[in-house]
Design a protein around this motif. Structure first.
Motif, PDB file in Angstrom:
ATOM      1  N   ILE A  46      68.756  53.834  14.617  1.00 63.97           N
ATOM      2  CA  ILE A  46      69.990  54.505  14.096  1.00 63.97           C
ATOM      3  C   ILE A  46      70.893  53.275  13.578  1.00 63.97           C
ATOM      4  CG2 ILE A  46      71.892  55.830  14.506  1.00 63.97           C
ATOM      5  CD1 ILE A  46      70.413  57.488  16.404  1.00 63.97           C
ATOM      6  N   ALA A  47      70.929  52.240  14.460  1.00 67.49           N
ATOM      7  CA  ALA A  47      71.921  51.227  14.116  1.00 67.49           C
ATOM      8  C   ALA A  47      71.502  50.469  12.922  1.00 67.49           C
ATOM      9  CB  ALA A  47      72.185  50.102  15.485  1.00 67.49           C
ATOM     10  N   GLN A  48      70.158  50.233  12.834  1.00 60.99           N
ATOM     11  CA  GLN A  48      69.537  49.622  11.727  1.00 60.99           C
ATOM     12  C   GLN A  48      69.668  50.390  10.431  1.00 60.99           C
ATOM     13  OE1 GLN A  48      67.748  46.398  12.132  1.00 60.99           O
ATOM     14  NE2 GLN A  48      68.544  46.418   9.745  1.00 60.99           N
ATOM     15  N   LYS A  49      69.448  51.748  10.678  1.00 68.05           N
ATOM     16  CA  LYS A  49      69.838  52.489   9.206  1.00 68.05           C
ATOM     17  C   LYS A  49      71.174  52.465   8.727  1.00 68.05           C
ATOM     18  CE  LYS A  49      69.469  57.568   7.848  1.00 68.05           C
ATOM     19  NZ  LYS A  49      68.681  57.164   6.693  1.00 68.05           N
ATOM     20  N   ILE A  50      72.248  52.564   9.768  1.00 70.06           N
ATOM     21  CA  ILE A  50      73.468  52.400   9.365  1.00 70.06           C
ATOM     22  C   ILE A  50      73.990  51.197   8.823  1.00 70.06           C
ATOM     23  CG2 ILE A  50      75.884  52.345  10.230  1.00 70.06           C
ATOM     24  CD1 ILE A  50      74.728  55.297  10.208  1.00 70.06           C
ATOM     25  N   ALA A  51      73.611  49.964   9.562  1.00 70.04           N
ATOM     26  CA  ALA A  51      73.773  48.705   8.854  1.00 70.04           C
ATOM     27  C   ALA A  51      73.154  48.512   7.397  1.00 70.04           C
ATOM     28  CB  ALA A  51      73.121  47.514   9.933  1.00 70.04           C
ATOM     29  N   ASP A  52      72.056  49.093   7.159  1.00 64.91           N
ATOM     30  CA  ASP A  52      71.208  48.862   5.889  1.00 64.91           C
ATOM     31  C   ASP A  52      72.358  49.781   4.835  1.00 64.91           C
ATOM     32  OD1 ASP A  52      68.968  47.591   6.868  1.00 64.91           O
ATOM     33  OD2 ASP A  52      67.769  49.118   6.934  1.00 64.91           O
ATOM     34  N   GLU A  53      72.748  51.081   5.245  1.00 63.92           N
ATOM     35  CA  GLU A  53      73.474  51.750   4.266  1.00 63.92           C
ATOM     36  C   GLU A  53      74.784  50.900   4.012  1.00 63.92           C
ATOM     37  OE1 GLU A  53      73.419  54.952   3.280  1.00 63.92           O
ATOM     38  OE2 GLU A  53      71.451  55.600   3.879  1.00 63.92           O
ATOM     39  N   VAL A  54      75.397  50.447   5.129  1.00 62.41           N
ATOM     40  CA  VAL A  54      76.598  49.548   4.942  1.00 62.41           C
ATOM     41  C   VAL A  54      76.481  48.501   4.150  1.00 62.41           C
ATOM     42  CG1 VAL A  54      78.380  48.395   6.076  1.00 62.41           C
ATOM     43  CG2 VAL A  54      77.762  50.606   7.396  1.00 62.41           C
ATOM     44  N   GLU A  55      75.601  47.724   4.075  1.00 62.00           N
ATOM     45  CA  GLU A  55      75.064  46.544   3.065  1.00 62.00           C
ATOM     46  C   GLU A  55      75.427  47.109   1.956  1.00 62.00           C
ATOM     47  OE1 GLU A  55      72.238  42.800   3.299  1.00 62.00           O
ATOM     48  OE2 GLU A  55      71.259  44.782   3.420  1.00 62.00           O
ATOM     49  N   LEU A  56      74.599  48.210   1.526  1.00 59.49           N
ATOM     50  CA  LEU A  56      74.511  48.775   0.125  1.00 59.49           C
ATOM     51  C   LEU A  56      75.808  49.035  -0.310  1.00 59.49           C
ATOM     52  CD1 LEU A  56      71.165  50.977  -0.018  1.00 59.49           C
ATOM     53  CD2 LEU A  56      71.723  48.670  -1.162  1.00 59.49           C
ATOM     54  N   GLU A  57      76.609  49.732   0.664  1.00 63.64           N
ATOM     55  CA  GLU A  57      77.988  50.027   0.304  1.00 63.64           C
ATOM     56  C   GLU A  57      78.965  48.817  -0.073  1.00 63.64           C
ATOM     57  OE1 GLU A  57      79.366  52.969  -0.466  1.00 63.64           O
ATOM     58  OE2 GLU A  57      77.628  54.153   0.120  1.00 63.64           O
ATOM     59  N   LEU A  58      78.720  47.871   0.815  1.00 64.56           N
ATOM     60  CA  LEU A  58      79.515  46.547   0.674  1.00 64.56           C
ATOM     61  C   LEU A  58      79.240  45.919  -0.722  1.00 64.56           C
ATOM     62  CD1 LEU A  58      79.418  45.035   4.224  1.00 64.56           C
ATOM     63  CD2 LEU A  58      81.388  46.284   3.033  1.00 64.56           C
ATOM     64  N   LYS A  59      77.757  45.873  -1.188  1.00 62.76           N
ATOM     65  CA  LYS A  59      77.655  45.320  -2.434  1.00 62.76           C
ATOM     66  C   LYS A  59      78.268  45.987  -3.518  1.00 62.76           C
ATOM     67  CE  LYS A  59      74.338  42.490  -0.571  1.00 62.76           C
ATOM     68  NZ  LYS A  59      74.426  41.042  -0.793  1.00 62.76           N
ATOM     69  N   LYS A  60      78.597  47.212  -3.542  1.00 61.56           N
ATOM     70  CA  LYS A  60      79.341  47.805  -4.535  1.00 61.56           C
ATOM     71  C   LYS A  60      80.800  47.655  -4.671  1.00 61.56           C
ATOM     72  CE  LYS A  60      76.205  51.591  -4.114  1.00 61.56           C
ATOM     73  NZ  LYS A  60      75.966  53.133  -3.628  1.00 61.56           N
ATOM     74  N   LEU A  61      81.240  46.883  -3.585  1.00 67.63           N
ATOM     75  CA  LEU A  61      82.932  46.617  -3.586  1.00 67.63           C
ATOM     76  C   LEU A  61      83.044  45.481  -4.487  1.00 67.63           C
ATOM     77  CD1 LEU A  61      83.437  47.226   0.197  1.00 67.63           C
ATOM     78  CD2 LEU A  61      83.746  48.673  -1.602  1.00 67.63           C
ATOM     79  N   ASN A  62      84.255  45.661  -5.390  1.00 68.41           N
ATOM     80  CA  ASN A  62      84.795  44.451  -6.041  1.00 68.41           C
ATOM     81  C   ASN A  62      86.049  43.845  -5.273  1.00 68.41           C
ATOM     82  OD1 ASN A  62      85.260  42.803  -8.409  1.00 68.41           O
ATOM     83  ND2 ASN A  62      86.703  44.402  -9.224  1.00 68.41           N
ATOM     84  N   VAL A  63      85.403  43.076  -4.227  1.00 70.34           N
ATOM     85  CA  VAL A  63      86.405  42.338  -3.385  1.00 70.34           C
ATOM     86  C   VAL A  63      86.100  40.997  -3.433  1.00 70.34           C
ATOM     87  CG1 VAL A  63      87.149  44.484  -1.969  1.00 70.34           C
ATOM     88  CG2 VAL A  63      85.139  43.171  -1.283  1.00 70.34           C
ATOM     89  N   LYS A  64      86.945  40.150  -3.241  1.00 74.11           N
ATOM     90  CA  LYS A  64      86.867  38.649  -3.234  1.00 74.11           C
ATOM     91  C   LYS A  64      86.092  38.282  -1.714  1.00 74.11           C
ATOM     92  CE  LYS A  64      90.630  37.125  -5.989  1.00 74.11           C
ATOM     93  NZ  LYS A  64      91.828  36.447  -5.984  1.00 74.11           N
ATOM     94  N   TYR A  65      86.386  38.892  -0.758  1.00 67.86           N
ATOM     95  CA  TYR A  65      85.712  38.656   0.505  1.00 67.86           C
ATOM     96  C   TYR A  65      85.867  39.963   1.238  1.00 67.86           C
ATOM     97  CZ  TYR A  65      90.779  37.865   1.748  1.00 67.86           C
ATOM     98  OH  TYR A  65      92.079  37.922   1.892  1.00 67.86           O
ATOM     99  N   LEU A  66      85.085  39.901   2.494  1.00 74.59           N
ATOM    100  CA  LEU A  66      85.282  41.171   3.512  1.00 74.59           C
ATOM    101  C   LEU A  66      86.038  40.675   4.675  1.00 74.59           C
ATOM    102  CD1 LEU A  66      81.597  42.005   3.169  1.00 74.59           C
ATOM    103  CD2 LEU A  66      83.258  43.369   2.179  1.00 74.59           C
ATOM    104  N   THR A  67      86.450  41.498   5.416  1.00 74.58           N
ATOM    105  CA  THR A  67      86.926  41.549   6.621  1.00 74.58           C
ATOM    106  C   THR A  67      86.551  42.326   7.976  1.00 74.58           C
ATOM    107  OG1 THR A  67      88.716  43.148   6.509  1.00 74.58           O
ATOM    108  CG2 THR A  67      89.277  40.746   5.681  1.00 74.58           C
ATOM    109  N   ALA A  68      86.428  41.781   8.922  1.00 75.54           N
ATOM    110  CA  ALA A  68      85.728  42.362  10.132  1.00 75.54           C
ATOM    111  C   ALA A  68      86.276  43.781  10.228  1.00 75.54           C
ATOM    112  CB  ALA A  68      85.969  41.797  11.441  1.00 75.54           C
TER     113      ALA A  68
END
Length: 764
Positions: A121-143
């Motif tokens: 489940i954790a891996q599935k959520i992490a994969d989905e989050v990675e895809l969402e993050l790729k779509k963001l138009n931000v200079k950097y991410l924060t925790a």
């Protein structure tokens, strides 16, 4: 897993020429990772890879391959194509000056470790989050940003419990900015300063932690809705509430303010009275770091009596002045405030201490019965110091000044001192009185803070029951809401009352277990757990677990149509309600072996919070009984505990006859406030009232005199005034008593300010 069925064995063996001329085997996995990092959805990969398959050939250069991929991506999504061209790598800001590449495995590890998630489940959520993050138009991410998206995904897939455990605690930037600019009026003792800002921010985080991690959802929800109230939520995970101190262990063995001596210097037993005074103040200061509520010294003048033998009265007065200023200028407690302090004082050496060895400078000299004259001189000196006020003429706010009235209180030998005490009441309204004459007060009774109470009826040993122990915690019931829900049905009212008591019991037992863990597993509360010859200083096993309540008067008004001052029937039904709570607490003593009590809740902000919530959720019912201005919900309030409402049209005698019914029932704490005494503050009149009250079942009371102090010329006068009667200045500080301490009313919340306006002078 991405399919590579369109790539033949031959294509997978292609060689790519790098910029430096070296050959490298075509790596489809590397290509897939690059596409995903650029923001390509998994669902689009097959088509993109298929098109790439038709265009690649053996011996092509790296640049040619990139151009092919770029052209294909450009037709699909120009933004993704640019990401690919510019080799966008997600960066995470880990601190103010550091960045690191995004690593989704950290999400997996966090979900497994923090939330207990299954790894798949954790891996599935992490994969989905990675895809969402790729779509963001931000200079950097924060925790925090990543955590928010993870939690959103958890909710999207129905993993509410995992989200609950994985959530981040804190405050919005807007709220912190508001605190920086305006402060808060949730606690009238907290001033607006850098320390209080830090405390308010930390408190909010710890409150959230308590509701998410300490208490189960049904208890947290009951608190949030206003069925019950979990006091001191910010301290639920860390510390108990009040403590009644005994100075003898420190006068015998010395002082370790950290409890261990490892982090601070260690003092030998005080030899001189100045040092004994300082140690008394530091005991309360040190204990405040381990506790959330009031710090009190019982028998204060008794413990100090051996240290002042042979001293002149002026010298004793100077020593007491030093102590009072210490307690009012140690502006260091919990967010920049003075220690919530009280001292319980005796007119004579009480019987249970008369034959006990008198401790001084690491040894004993006679018994405390030998030092009665010195104890009286200390009390008289304290009264004189409090009477003078500070350099500006303002009253001293700390410590609470509590006088125990025993059998000889009004004897000839005590008359002069009693007159002085009532002169102090007449001038500033400072003293509190404990009525020790009723049989139910037993051998010794004391008070901590504004009302929490200990009495020698737990084990039967007055010292064990009332010294070096205190209140672990009180949690409160919203009585008017019970009446709203019962809709006039007596049986249903007591059913709901029982259900709410069960909730509070569960919450108190949780706090009990948490406190045990902090004391003895984590060993966090080292001042409390320090050892002396007779064992641990803090007698935790004797602490009270307490049921509080707000709004009995409004409960009765809704349920019966009558308030406490309206009829004997209303008072009797009120006794039945609080008696039910007391019986419930007494049964728990037998069932659990713990010390359960009932208290009249100190409701500085709670009386307003519960009224406001009830007006929101039970408007039709609440609007018929709630106090305050219905056009401003922030002014709404309930009458505190089992008190008569503050503007009831009754005499003081009638108020006493009503409120005395509840003091014996509220064995965890009670008080009667005699408000607005400025117009009748004649010491002789007050002393006559005191004599009459001691012949009733009122156990604890005070005379509150409103005061106005000019900040320009220092004049102090009775009443709440907008302008100084001496110099005409409008820079006037107004003081009154809130739930236990005199405070500047400008620091009160709007509900308490409205209650202050409503308070009426009682006819004497």
């Amino acid at each position: 897993m991405i399919s590579v069925k369109n790539f033949s064995e031959e294509k997978l063996k292609l060689q790519i020429i790098k910029r430096d001329g070296r050959e490298e085997k075509f790596n489809i996995n590397k290509l897939v990772k690059s596409l995903i990092n650029s923001g390509v959805n998994y669902g689009d990969l097959e088509n993109i890879l298929s098109e790439i398959y038709t265009k690649v050939y053996n011996g092509m250069s790296t640049e040619e391959l990139k151009n092919i991929v770029y052209d294909i991506l450009k037709r699909t999504d120009p933004k993704i194509a640019e990401n690919y061209k510019n080799k966008v790598i997600l960066k995470v800001r880990t601190s103010e000056k550091e960045f690191e590449p995004f690593d989704k495995e950290k999400i997996v590890k966090a979900l497994v470790k923090e939330a207990g998630a299954d790894k798949k489940i954790a891996q599935k959520i992490a994969d989905e989050v990675e895809l969402e993050l790729k779509k963001l138009n931000v200079k950097y991410l924060t925790a925090p940003m990543i955590r928010e998206i993870v939690n959103a995904k958890l909710l999207e897939y129905g993993f509410e419990e995992l989200r609950h455990k994985h959530t981040r605690l804190g405050m919005p930037i807007y709220d912190i900015t508001k605190l920086l600019k305006m402060g808060s009026r949730e606690n009238a003792n907290l001033m607006y300063n850098p320390e209080s800002i830090h405390k308010w921010v930390a408190d909010e985080t710890m409150k959230q932690y308590a509701l998410l991690a300490i208490f189960p959802k049904h208890i947290a929800d009951a608190h949030i809705k206003g069925d019950i109230h979990l006091h001191d939520l910010e301290y639920a995970a860390t510390r108990p509430v009040c403590l009644q101190h005994d100075l003898r262990p420190f006068f015998m063995h010395g002082l370790k303010v950290d409890g261990t001596g490892l982090h601070t210097c260690v003092s030998k037993p005080a030899k001189h009275p100045e040092v004994a005074i300082q140690h008394a103040a530091k005991v309360m200061m040190a204990a405040q770091t381990n506790m959330s509520g009031g710090q009190s010294i019982d028998e204060f003048n008794v413990w100090l009596a051996p240290y002042v033998r042979g001293l002149s009265y002026e010298r004793i007065k100077q020593l007491m002045q030093m102590f009072i200023y210490e307690m009012n200028q140690m502006y260091v407690s919990r967010g920049g405030q003075c220690v919530f302090s009280s001292i319980n004082l005796e007119l004579e050496i009480p019987e249970f201490l008369r034959d006990k060895p008198a401790v001084i400078a690491g040894t004993t000299r006679g018994t405390y019965g030998d030092y009665e004259e010195e104890a009286k001189l200390i009390l008289e000196a304290l009264v004189d110091v409090m009477m003078e006020g500070d350099a500006m003429g303002k009253p001293f706010i700390f410590p609470n000044f509590i006088i125990k009235l025993r059998d000889n209180a009004f004897s000839n030998e005590n008359e002069e001192l009693m007159v002085k005490i009532h002169e102090l009441s007449a001038k500033f309204g400072i003293p509190y009185f404990i009525n020790m004459l009723p049989d139910w007060q037993v051998v010794n009774t004391n008070s901590m803070g504004c009302r929490t109470r200990l009495s020698g009826n737990w084990t039967g040993d007055a010292e064990i029951d009332t010294l070096r122990t205190g209140n672990m915690q009180w949690y409160s019931l919203n009585l008017p809401r019970i009446a709203y829900e019962a809709s006039g049905d007596d049986d249903r009212l007591f059913e709901i009352l029982h259900e709410r008591l069960e909730l509070v019991k569960e919450a108190l037992l949780i706090k009990h277990e948490v406190t045990l863990e902090r004391l003895y597993v984590d060993k966090m509360l080292s001042f409390l757990t320090q050892e002396f010859d007779d064992g641990q200083y803090y007698r935790y096993e004797n602490t009270t677990k307490t049921f509080g309540f707000v709004g009995l008067n409004e409960m009765l008004k809704f349920h019966l149509g009558e308030e406490l001052h309206d009829s004997k029937e209303a008072v009797k039904f009120g006794e039945k309600v609080i008696g039910y709570m007391r019986d419930y607490a007494d049964r728990l003593k037998e069932e659990t072996g713990l010390r359960w009590t009932v208290t009249q809740t100190p409701a500085e902000s709670l009386a307003g919070r519960m009224a406001k919530l009830d007006y929101k959720y039970f408007r039709d019912q609440a609007k018929t009984v709630v106090r305050g201005d219905l056009n401003d919900v922030n002014t709404l309030y309930y009458t505190n505990s089992s008190h008569v409402r503050v503007d009831a049209p009754i005499t003081l005698g009638e108020k006493v006859r009503i409120e005395e019914k509840f003091h014996p029932l509220c064995n965890g704490g009670h008080i009667m406030h005699v408000w607005n005494m400025e117009a009748a503050a004649d010491p002789e009149v007050l002393m006559d009232i005191t004599k009459k009250i001691t012949r009733t079942n009122i156990g604890y009371w005070t005379y509150t005199k409103n005061l106005s102090v000019c900040n320009k010329c220092g004049l102090s006068v009775g009443g709440l005034r907008d302008k100084c009667v001496n110099c005409g200045s409008e820079n006037v500080a107004k003081f009154s008593r809130i739930t236990g301490y005199l405070q500047n009313v400008a620091n009160w919340n709007k509900a308490k300010q409205k209650e202050l306006i409503d308070r009426k002078m009682l006819r004497i």
